[in-house]
Design an enzyme around this catalytic site. Structure first.
Site, short mmCIF file in Angstrom:
data_model
loop_
_atom_site.label_atom_id
_atom_site.label_comp_id
_atom_site.label_asym_id
_atom_site.label_seq_id
_atom_site.Cartn_x
_atom_site.Cartn_y
_atom_site.Cartn_z
N ASP A 186 -3.15 -18.12 1.64
CA ASP A 186 -4.29 -18.74 0.94
C ASP A 186 -4.94 -19.82 1.80
O ASP A 186 -6.16 -19.90 1.90
CB ASP A 186 -3.88 -19.28 -0.45
CG ASP A 186 -2.49 -19.86 -0.50
OD1 ASP A 186 -1.79 -19.82 0.53
OD2 ASP A 186 -2.09 -20.36 -1.56
N ASP A 229 -11.54 -8.49 6.96
CA ASP A 229 -12.91 -8.38 6.44
C ASP A 229 -13.56 -9.77 6.42
O ASP A 229 -14.73 -9.93 6.76
CB ASP A 229 -12.93 -7.78 5.02
CG ASP A 229 -13.21 -6.28 5.03
OD1 ASP A 229 -12.81 -5.62 6.01
OD2 ASP A 229 -13.83 -5.77 4.07
N TYR A 236 0.82 -1.21 0.00
CA TYR A 236 0.00 0.00 0.00
C TYR A 236 0.86 1.27 0.00
O TYR A 236 0.39 2.34 -0.37
CB TYR A 236 -0.94 0.03 1.22
CG TYR A 236 -2.07 -0.99 1.17
CD1 TYR A 236 -2.19 -1.89 0.13
CD2 TYR A 236 -3.02 -1.03 2.18
CE1 TYR A 236 -3.22 -2.82 0.10
CE2 TYR A 236 -4.06 -1.96 2.16
CZ TYR A 236 -4.15 -2.86 1.11
OH TYR A 236 -5.16 -3.77 1.08
N LYS A 247 3.19 -15.39 2.49
CA LYS A 247 3.12 -16.13 1.22
C LYS A 247 4.56 -16.48 0.85
O LYS A 247 5.08 -16.10 -0.21
CB LYS A 247 2.43 -15.24 0.16
CG LYS A 247 2.14 -15.91 -1.16
CD LYS A 247 1.06 -16.96 -1.11
CE LYS A 247 0.87 -17.61 -2.47
NZ LYS A 247 0.09 -18.86 -2.41
N ASP A 301 -5.60 -6.69 5.72
CA ASP A 301 -6.78 -5.95 5.27
C ASP A 301 -7.86 -6.93 4.79
O ASP A 301 -9.03 -6.86 5.19
CB ASP A 301 -6.34 -5.02 4.13
CG ASP A 301 -7.38 -3.98 3.77
OD1 ASP A 301 -8.40 -3.89 4.48
OD2 ASP A 301 -7.18 -3.25 2.78
#
Ligand code: NAD
Length: 363
Positions: A219, A247, A141, A186, A243
């Site tokens: 994942d 959610d 970001y 990851k 982020d």
């Protein structure tokens, strides 16, 4: 105690839910003998409209002086032109960076009364109690961005220092909880994730040998979060993964409108906000769930003001309200009349007054 609290209501439902949270803080101050002074400033879309920029200098200066900052949400269709030079979300990223708020704490503890609102089977949710620590001021970001007619790129970069400090936040939290950290990355593909994993392992081994550390690929974490959420205690991850995963985790609690967050750094000032956005689809209708923002004030009382008893009073009042099925539209079962944002907020204020009165009688 006296505390200066900066309010940044922002856009969409932000002003509606912040109004409810301020009433709650006033009730806490009144009943527990504190004096909170509120200073309201602009951020996000409204700041672009009024000042031409999403984070005006006066807003940032006020936040630097404050004991704590309470934010609603930013953004909305009015400012969502992808080619616009200034966007509301830039204000949010800029304030986090400027205040050095590198650790975003997001507790997820589904309430028994709200389990029906969750799309997950209730037996999987009983006993879930985790806190996600999201790195907030690094990663993709904040990396350099390029865009040509033919392609685009976003740079993801992490330094050792950035990873070390957020890891320590996660490990310290785990020491006060169930002693288990899950670090999400990851590492099978990304170089930044391989560094993330190495630093996590070293910090765990050298500084927190009493805490159990496991590594999980993002994942498979997305899957396990829904299939075995009870297994997690403290989950720590980088900015973008956090982020997205939080959610997803909000669905364990039944609604985005129930999840608070605290953004903390080395300095005294913390920033508190619900994890949801400005919800333009329900803005100005008076139906938004204010509990996430009210629960964010509990985190503010705990982490910035050191008022643990008052924090628990707010949390218990929200819990009691949920037990009593004091639900806004996002939680309510079909056919039952939901509370408005204001009614739900007033209900918490009343519960705080009642709880305080009962404890005075006991004393
Ligand atoms: P959102 O969180 O605003 O809304 C997602 C869905 O959840 C919507 O259907 C909304 O009505 C519902 N919802 C959210 N909060 C609720 C509440 N308190 N009570 C009841 N329902 C609630 O996410 P989005 O729609 O993807 O984004 C809308 C805008 O918010 C965008 O401009 C986005 O950039 C911005 N945003 C801001 C923040 C922030 O300020 N921290 C975070 C996320 C998104």
């Amino acid at each position: 105690m006296h505390a200066d609290i900066v309010l940044l209501p922002g856009d969409g439902i932000g002003p509606e839910v912040v109004a409810g949270a301020v009433a709650v803080l006033q009730a806490v101050a009144e009943r527990h003998g504190h004096q909170f002074t509120f200073h309201e400033h602009d951020i996000g879309g409204i700041a672009i409209d009024r000042h031409g920029e999403p984070l005006p200098a006066a807003t940032l200066a006020a936040c630097r002086q404050a004991d704590a900052v309470l934010l609603g949400a930013v953004g909305g269709p009015k400012w969502s032109d992808p080619n616009a030079k200034v966007r509301p979300e830039q204000g949010l990223l800029a304030i986090r960076k400027a205040l050095g708020l590198y650790a975003n704490l997001r507790p997820v503890k589904p309430h028994a009364a709200a389990l029906d609102a969750a799309p997950i089977k209730p037996h999987l949710l009983t006993g879930v109690d985790m806190i996600v620590v999201r790195e907030l001021t690094g990663g993709i970001y904040f990396g350099d961005k390029t865009r040509t007619a033919a392609d685009a790129s976003d740079l993801c970069r992490y330094s050792v220092v950035e990873i070390e400090r957020v890891m320590r936040t996660a490990f310290r939290l785990a020491q006060r909880r169930r002693g288990h950290v899950t670090s999400v990355d990851k590492a099978n593909v990304l170089e930044t994730s391989r560094l993330w994993r190495d630093v996590a392992a070293r910090i765990g081994r050298e500084e927190f040998p009493d805490v159990r550390l496991e590594h999980q690929l993002v994942d498979s974490m997305a899957m396990h979060l829904l299939s075995r959420p009870r297994d997690y205690d403290v989950v720590v991850t980088e900015n973008m993964f956090g982020d997205i995963l939080t959610d997803e985790a909000s669905m364990l609690a039944g609604s985005l409108g129930l999840l608070p967050s605290a953004s903390l750094g080395e300095g005294k000032v913390g920033l508190y906000e619900p994890i949801h956005g400005s919800a333009p689809d329900i803005a100005d209708k008076g139906i938004a769930n204010p509990y996430a923002t009210i629960l964010s004030t509990a985190l503010l009382l705990r982490h910035s003001l050191g008022l643990e008893q008052e924090a628990q009073c707010v949390e218990q009042s929200v819990s009691d309200a949920l037990d009593a099925r004091a639900f806004t539209a996002d939680l309510v079962a079909h056919g039952v009349a939901p509370l408005s944002t204001q009614q739900a907020s007033v209900g918490i204020v009343q519960r705080i007054r009642e709880r305080s009165a009962v404890s005075e009688l006991r004393d």
